[in-house]
Scaffold this active site. Structure first.
Site, PDB file in Angstrom:
ATOM      1  N   ASP A   1      -8.819 -22.305 -21.783  1.00  0.00           N
ATOM      2  CA  ASP A   1      -8.592 -23.268 -20.706  1.00  0.00           C
ATOM      3  C   ASP A   1      -7.833 -24.497 -21.193  1.00  0.00           C
ATOM      4  O   ASP A   1      -6.872 -24.948 -20.565  1.00  0.00           O
ATOM      5  CB  ASP A   1      -9.949 -23.667 -20.106  1.00  0.00           C
ATOM      6  CG  ASP A   1      -9.825 -24.534 -18.859  1.00  0.00           C
ATOM      7  OD1 ASP A   1      -8.685 -24.891 -18.489  1.00  0.00           O
ATOM      8  OD2 ASP A   1     -10.858 -24.854 -18.249  1.00  0.00           O
TER       9      ASP A   1
ATOM     10  N   GLY B   1       0.812  -1.201   0.000  1.00  0.00           N
ATOM     11  CA  GLY B   1       0.000   0.000   0.000  1.00  0.00           C
ATOM     12  C   GLY B   1       0.850   1.256   0.000  1.00  0.00           C
ATOM     13  O   GLY B   1       1.910   1.327  -0.613  1.00  0.00           O
TER      14      GLY B   1
ATOM     15  N   HIS C   1      -4.578  -9.981  -6.754  1.00  0.00           N
ATOM     16  CA  HIS C   1      -3.456  -9.181  -6.274  1.00  0.00           C
ATOM     17  C   HIS C   1      -2.846  -9.820  -5.021  1.00  0.00           C
ATOM     18  O   HIS C   1      -3.379  -9.681  -3.921  1.00  0.00           O
ATOM     19  CB  HIS C   1      -3.923  -7.759  -5.977  1.00  0.00           C
ATOM     20  CG  HIS C   1      -2.812  -6.829  -5.630  1.00  0.00           C
ATOM     21  ND1 HIS C   1      -1.802  -6.522  -6.512  1.00  0.00           N
ATOM     22  CD2 HIS C   1      -2.530  -6.154  -4.493  1.00  0.00           C
ATOM     23  CE1 HIS C   1      -0.960  -5.688  -5.942  1.00  0.00           C
ATOM     24  NE2 HIS C   1      -1.375  -5.452  -4.710  1.00  0.00           N
TER      25      HIS C   1
ATOM     26  N   ASP D   1      -9.592 -27.326 -16.865  1.00  0.00           N
ATOM     27  CA  ASP D   1      -9.602 -27.381 -15.399  1.00  0.00           C
ATOM     28  C   ASP D   1      -9.879 -26.037 -14.739  1.00  0.00           C
ATOM     29  O   ASP D   1      -9.681 -25.865 -13.539  1.00  0.00           O
ATOM     30  CB  ASP D   1      -8.258 -27.911 -14.889  1.00  0.00           C
ATOM     31  CG  ASP D   1      -7.066 -27.090 -15.389  1.00  0.00           C
ATOM     32  OD1 ASP D   1      -7.287 -26.091 -16.110  1.00  0.00           O
ATOM     33  OD2 ASP D   1      -5.919 -27.448 -15.074  1.00  0.00           O
TER      34      ASP D   1
ATOM     35  N   ASP E   1      -3.552 -25.776 -22.467  1.00  0.00           N
ATOM     36  CA  ASP E   1      -2.481 -26.486 -21.768  1.00  0.00           C
ATOM     37  C   ASP E   1      -2.748 -27.986 -21.691  1.00  0.00           C
ATOM     38  O   ASP E   1      -2.021 -28.715 -21.025  1.00  0.00           O
ATOM     39  CB  ASP E   1      -2.288 -25.924 -20.353  1.00  0.00           C
ATOM     40  CG  ASP E   1      -3.570 -25.918 -19.541  1.00  0.00           C
ATOM     41  OD1 ASP E   1      -4.426 -26.789 -19.773  1.00  0.00           O
ATOM     42  OD2 ASP E   1      -3.716 -25.042 -18.672  1.00  0.00           O
TER      43      ASP E   1
ATOM     44  N   ASP F   1      -4.407 -10.037 -11.547  1.00  0.00           N
ATOM     45  CA  ASP F   1      -4.158  -8.860 -10.713  1.00  0.00           C
ATOM     46  C   ASP F   1      -4.988  -7.699 -11.257  1.00  0.00           C
ATOM     47  O   ASP F   1      -4.943  -7.386 -12.449  1.00  0.00           O
ATOM     48  CB  ASP F   1      -2.666  -8.515 -10.765  1.00  0.00           C
ATOM     49  CG  ASP F   1      -2.251  -7.478  -9.730  1.00  0.00           C
ATOM     50  OD1 ASP F   1      -3.084  -6.642  -9.327  1.00  0.00           O
ATOM     51  OD2 ASP F   1      -1.073  -7.506  -9.327  1.00  0.00           O
TER      52      ASP F   1
ATOM     53  N   SER G   1       3.058  -6.667  -3.740  1.00  0.00           N
ATOM     54  CA  SER G   1       2.384  -5.414  -4.070  1.00  0.00           C
ATOM     55  C   SER G   1       3.399  -4.274  -4.030  1.00  0.00           C
ATOM     56  O   SER G   1       4.442  -4.351  -4.684  1.00  0.00           O
ATOM     57  CB  SER G   1       1.209  -5.166  -3.115  1.00  0.00           C
ATOM     58  OG  SER G   1       0.474  -4.031  -3.498  1.00  0.00           O
TER      59      SER G   1
END
Length: 572
Positions: free
Chosen positions: A286, A126, A490, A293, A289, A453, A212
């Site tokens: 999805d 922050g 985040h 899932d 790969d 994020d 962060s």
């Protein structure tokens, strides 16, 4: 006449050269001399505690208390922390000539009785301003242990100002610099000296860890204080924080164009609409790969596989949650492409589409922090721009955010004047370079970033790593690695396997030479001692695991085996 061929056996010297060429071609080395291998830390035992206050000898420092904390007094994830010494203090106490406020770098250190010989600098998030408990988070959400429990000597600080001084500490030029980078530089030698006094020897190895803004502190430390730290762990790093904060205001402006309720920015993109987009992303990405899932592992491939315009239905009537209006698509597309000024020039990086946009954490950053009095508007107005905004904006930070000009106001984060001689882009971001000092010492760096994020762009972090690789001949994995965490918001949360221990992986790399090709991450379902992630999809195992792969590798399903287990996935 026949021509005969015979087997050629190169000389040992030539064989080594050929092997090096092959390894370089395969991405195994960039050619420069290998970094030295650092020795492992050796343990120690606490020798002094309550007498530390009277011993002095720490420049520009006042120790206010030193208390022996009995075992079990403090707990992390329900597990008791052993006996340790709690030291509190202040550094560089002063009165500002600008605003008349008293400033200091407040800190606490926790020194375990049974010490592992290591120093852990816990850099916080922050706008700082609070001395958080110095337990030493190890990365990810809901950790089951901590650095302090593992025997690290841990420091935590407020980065040079008190909570009551947020955000107006930015009016004081020195407080800006302490927050940006100087507090870490000032605390580090003091902390090492205090450790030496308490244990009879200084730390053998030192680690700088945060997420962060703490991740930003860590990345800045890797550039500015590379001679002081052996291991750097930066999570979801806001290393371009001033630009990211401006992008938040840009996002608020975009969402405001489609908000159906002027008092509620979230009405621009409802939970049902967010779930719609997330579902369409999963439909396209999805299985890239090899496993369907609920996780998009191949983030880069998804950028071309998914199209907001093509794959999400456009409303022909009212908004029902099963489509987006044309205006919504424009606003959302602008946000994910990255903030721009009216000339189309980038203000900040793009964001990848990912399933975690359904989460409350993502929504909080986009709809609350972007206009609220505790985050982005005040950070831009009082901490980053030159000159600072009038204090009167505190009365209506939403109006400040919505009225902020990407053309005339955004450049103020790069400005200086006679009073503010260093711009936010200078004091908040890592100085450019190839991190040679860190590499040449044998130090190591690990960076992780949640793909969902809501405030700091994982695309920006990928670009940083790509640039680092380019600056070092195309290869940086011998000392720096990046791990993307699909679905994670985040620092934690979202539909993700967000619980992992990066600190021990970093220690093993630094001190044992065990490079972390993959880090195992688990979900935090019911019964998790480190706290439950309530946003996990219903069909997931409570303890689902996945490998976090060192970028640019991707976790891919092996084609057989339990899709809830990391053992069924390989980094490719």
């Amino acid at each position: 006449m026949s021509t005969r061929f015979r087997t050629f056996a190169p000389s040992p010297v030539l064989a080594v050269a050929l092997a090096a060429t092959v390894v370089a071609a395969c991405g195994g080395s960039d050619g420069p001399p290998a970094a030295p291998q650092l020795a492992a830390a050796t343990p120690g035992t606490l020798q002094s505690c309550t007498d530390l206050v009277g011993r002095g000898g720490f420049a520009n420092t006042t120790l206010t208390a030193a208390t022996l904390v009995p075992a079990g007094t403090l707990a992390v994830a329900g597990q008791p922390v052993g006996e340790h010494c709690l030291v509190t203090g202040r550094m560089f106490n002063r009165v500002s000539p600008v605003d008349g406020q008293t400033y200091a770098i407040g800190f606490e250190m926790r020194l375990p009785r049974a010490w592992n010989g290591r120093f852990f600098h816990q850099v916080n998030g922050g706008t700082d301003g609070a001395v958080l408990t110095a337990t030493g988070g190890i990365g990810g959400g809901g950790p089951l242990t901590s650095g302090l429990q593992q025997g690290f000597a841990v420091i935590s600080s407020d980065a040079g100002h008190a909570a009551a001084q947020n955000p107006l500490f930015g009016l004081d030029p020195q407080a800006r610099l302490d927050y940006g980078y100087q507090a870490v530089g000032k605390l580090t030698p003091m902390a090492k000296a205090l450790i030496a006094t308490a244990y009879g020897k200084g730390p053998d190895r030192s680690y700088l860890v945060g997420c962060s803004n703490g991740g930003r502190h860590a990345m800045v430390g890797a550039a500015r204080y590379a001679d002081q730290y052996d291991g750097i762990l930066a999570g979801n790093p806001g290393f371009n924080l001033p630009k990211a904060a401006v992008a938040q205001l840009y996002g608020a402006q975009q969402f405001n164009t489609t908000a159906t309720n002027p008092a509620d920015l979230a009405s621009a993109f409802t939970p049902a609409e967010r779930a719609l987009v997330a579902g369409k992303v999963l439909e396209r990405c999805d299985a890239l790969d090899g496993a369907s899932d609920g996780l998009v592992q191949d983030v880069q491939a998804c950028k071309t596989a998914f199209s907001l315009d093509r794959d999400v239905p456009t409303c022909t009537g009212g908004r029902t949650g099963s489509c987006l209006s044309g205006a919504q698509k424009t606003a959302l597309g602008n946000i994910f492409k990255g903030a721009r000024n009216s000339a189309g020039n980038a203000v900040y990086a793009s964001f990848p589409f990912d399933a975690g946009i359904t989460s409350s954490n993502w929504a909080g950053w986009k709809f609350s922090s972007s206009i609220g009095a505790a985050r982005d508007p005040v950070a831009v107005g009082f901490i980053f721009q030159v000159p600072p905004a009038p204090v009167s904006i505190l009365a209506d930070t939403k109006a400040f955010a919505l009225g902020f000009s990407m053309d005339t106001d955004a450049p103020k984060i790069a400005a200086t004047n006679a009073l503010y001689g260093e711009s936010a882009l200078s004091f908040m971001t890592p100085p450019a370079g190839d991190l040679s000092t860190l590499h040449d010492r044998g130090a190591k760096m690990m960076v992780y970033h949640g793909v969902s994020d809501g405030v700091f762009s994982p695309d920006d972090t990928v670009a940083w790593y790509d640039q680092l690789r380019a600056s070092r001949g195309g290869y940086a994995a011998d000392f720096a690695r990046l791990y993307l965490v699909p679905g994670m918001n985040h620092c934690s949360g979202g539909p993700a396997t967000d619980q992992f221990d990066m600190v021990n992986a970093l220690v093993q790399w630094v001190e044992q030479g065990r490079a972390p090709d993959r880090v195992i991450a688990t979900a935090r379902g019911a019964g998790n001692a480190g706290g439950v992630n309530t946003e996990l999809p219903a069909g997931w195992s409570a303890s689902r695991s996945r490998p976090l792969c060192a970028y640019p590798q991707v976790a891919r399903y092996n084609g057989s085996g339990d899709t809830e287990s990391a053992a069924s996935f390989s980094c490719q």
